[in-house]
Motif scaffolding. Structure first.
Motif, PDB file in Angstrom:
ATOM      1  N   THR A  43       4.148 -51.378  19.254  1.00 44.04           N
ATOM      2  CA  THR A  43       4.240 -49.955  18.878  1.00 44.04           C
ATOM      3  C   THR A  43       3.950 -49.713  17.389  1.00 44.04           C
ATOM      4  N   THR A 100       3.916 -58.743  37.064  1.00 45.46           N
ATOM      5  CA  THR A 100       5.099 -57.957  36.689  1.00 45.46           C
ATOM      6  C   THR A 100       6.006 -57.687  37.889  1.00 45.46           C
ATOM      7  N   ASP A 101       5.595 -58.191  39.067  1.00 44.61           N
ATOM      8  CA  ASP A 101       6.401 -57.909  40.259  1.00 44.61           C
ATOM      9  C   ASP A 101       7.771 -58.568  40.173  1.00 44.61           C
ATOM     10  N   ASP A 123       8.821 -42.839  19.273  1.00 47.54           N
ATOM     11  CA  ASP A 123       9.299 -43.342  20.571  1.00 47.54           C
ATOM     12  C   ASP A 123      10.794 -43.109  20.773  1.00 47.54           C
ATOM     13  N   LEU A 131       5.801 -56.663  28.628  1.00 40.53           N
ATOM     14  CA  LEU A 131       5.477 -56.992  30.017  1.00 40.53           C
ATOM     15  C   LEU A 131       4.436 -56.027  30.591  1.00 40.53           C
ATOM     16  N   SER A 132       4.552 -54.759  30.231  1.00 40.15           N
ATOM     17  CA  SER A 132       3.643 -53.752  30.794  1.00 40.15           C
ATOM     18  C   SER A 132       2.193 -53.990  30.394  1.00 40.15           C
ATOM     19  N   ALA A 133       1.973 -54.565  29.223  1.00 45.73           N
ATOM     20  CA  ALA A 133       0.588 -54.660  28.733  1.00 45.73           C
ATOM     21  C   ALA A 133       0.072 -56.091  28.625  1.00 45.73           C
ATOM     22  N   TYR A 164      -1.906 -58.494  21.029  1.00 42.84           N
ATOM     23  CA  TYR A 164      -1.617 -59.366  22.173  1.00 42.84           C
ATOM     24  C   TYR A 164      -2.581 -60.542  22.109  1.00 42.84           C
ATOM     25  N   THR A 223      10.122 -54.693  28.154  1.00 42.06           N
ATOM     26  CA  THR A 223       9.313 -53.941  29.117  1.00 42.06           C
ATOM     27  C   THR A 223       7.980 -53.498  28.503  1.00 42.06           C
ATOM     28  N   VAL A 224       7.989 -53.219  27.199  1.00 43.14           N
ATOM     29  CA  VAL A 224       6.720 -52.855  26.553  1.00 43.14           C
ATOM     30  C   VAL A 224       5.762 -54.052  26.642  1.00 43.14           C
TER      31      VAL A 224
END
Ligand code: SAM
Length: 284
Positions: A192, A129-130, A19, A122-124, A198, A119-120
């Motif tokens: 990652t 997420t708005d 990454d 939050l994305s999943a 989660y 951000t990782v």
């Protein structure tokens, strides 16, 4: 006049060494020197990517002290890269002092996009997420931590916090006390990496999972708290679609079960649905 140098903010991986961007590697190779939170850690990373360059220390204890020398070097025309141990510098990592000083001096700062645990996660995580509020680490002292959670109780954005494995059980216990059973929490762990996980549930449910399986207490972690839903506040009652689901389920299930299932489906508060059904089931 000598052309001034540029300060590059360069994110590095938060676990998976793939990454990193080509641009990050190129920048780290081409700048005059790299300012690193931990020089030994960064040298290992550089070795992995085959980067050779000068590295000097810039961490929270010397950032203020070193700022003048860094600014001077940039003014003399050297471009520099700033890296932290993992992820994006300045996000709960050193760098703010230098960037602030650069802006004051009219020096150019360029941030490269890259890995960041906020951000990782939050994305999943599956939470809205708005809009979100990042709160860094929760205070380590119990009284301050509970006060912070009290202050965040009515937050209508998704809340993201970093947490340490040593405090995760205490943090979840406090979340249970302050935020109650209805607020959804997500624990995003080892992002990652091999054991990326989660977990989602109320704070009490997560506490139970972590107590039953101590492996879930290990590693690096981000906690996310669902926003308080304005339409589930006591004064306003449940949302329209939740009410329709509840009425349908009530044709087949006992009230308690129907309210619990509706709460899960619509992310609503169970007690509120229960109360609403008691008051309205015969009128609808
Ligand atoms: N600058 C970093 C970033 O961009 O994410 C954050 C640095 S902060 C000192 C370190 C904290 O970030 C950890 O204690 C953990 O809460 C979170 N973190 C970093 N890497 C992580 C990962 N792979 N999985 C989950 N959380 C992580």
């Amino acid at each position: 006049m000598t052309e001034q140098g540029i300060l590059y903010i360069v994110p590095t991986p938060i676990g998976n060494l793939d990454d990193i961007t080509e641009r990050a590697i190129k920048t780290l190779s081409e700048v005059a020197a790299i300012a690193a939170e931990d020089t030994r850690h960064t040298r290992k990373l550089m070795q992995h990517y085959g980067i050779q360059n000068e590295v000097f220390a810039l961490h929270e204890h010397n950032e203020i002290h070193r700022a003048d020398a860094v600014i001077e070097r940039l003014q003399q025309g050297d471009s520099l890269a700033l890296v932290s141990d993992a992820g994006t510098p300045l996000i709960n990592d050193p760098g703010y002092v230098i960037v602030h000083r650069c802006r004051e001096q009219g020096l150019k700062v360029i941030a490269l996009p890259g890995a960041c645990a906020v951000t990782v996660a939050l994305s999943a995580a599956g939470l809205p997420t708005d809009r979100f509020a990042f709160e860094g680490f929760l205070p380590s002292k119990p009284q301050q931590r509970r006060a912070k959670l009290e202050a965040l109780k009515t937050e209508q954005r998704t809340i993201v916090v970093y947490e340490s494995p040593h405090r995760i059980l205490h943090a979840l216990a406090d979340m249970d006390t302050v935020l109650g059973n209805e607020r959804q929490v997500v624990l995003a762990r080892e992002l990652t990496k091999q054991f990326e996980t989660y977990l989602r549930g109320s704070a009490a449910e997560l506490l139970q999972i972590l107590t039953d399986d101590t492996n879930q207490q290990r590693g690096e972690m981000v906690l996310l708290i669902a926003p308080l839903q304005p339409d589930t506040e006591a004064s306003e009652g449940p949302g329209e679609s939740a009410k329709r689901t509840l009425l349908l389920l009530l044709e087949e299930l006992p009230l308690k079960k129907a309210a619990a299932m509706t709460a899960k489906i619509h992310d609503e508060r169970k007690n509120l649905l229960y109360q609403w059904a008691l008051e309205n089931r015969d009128n609808e």
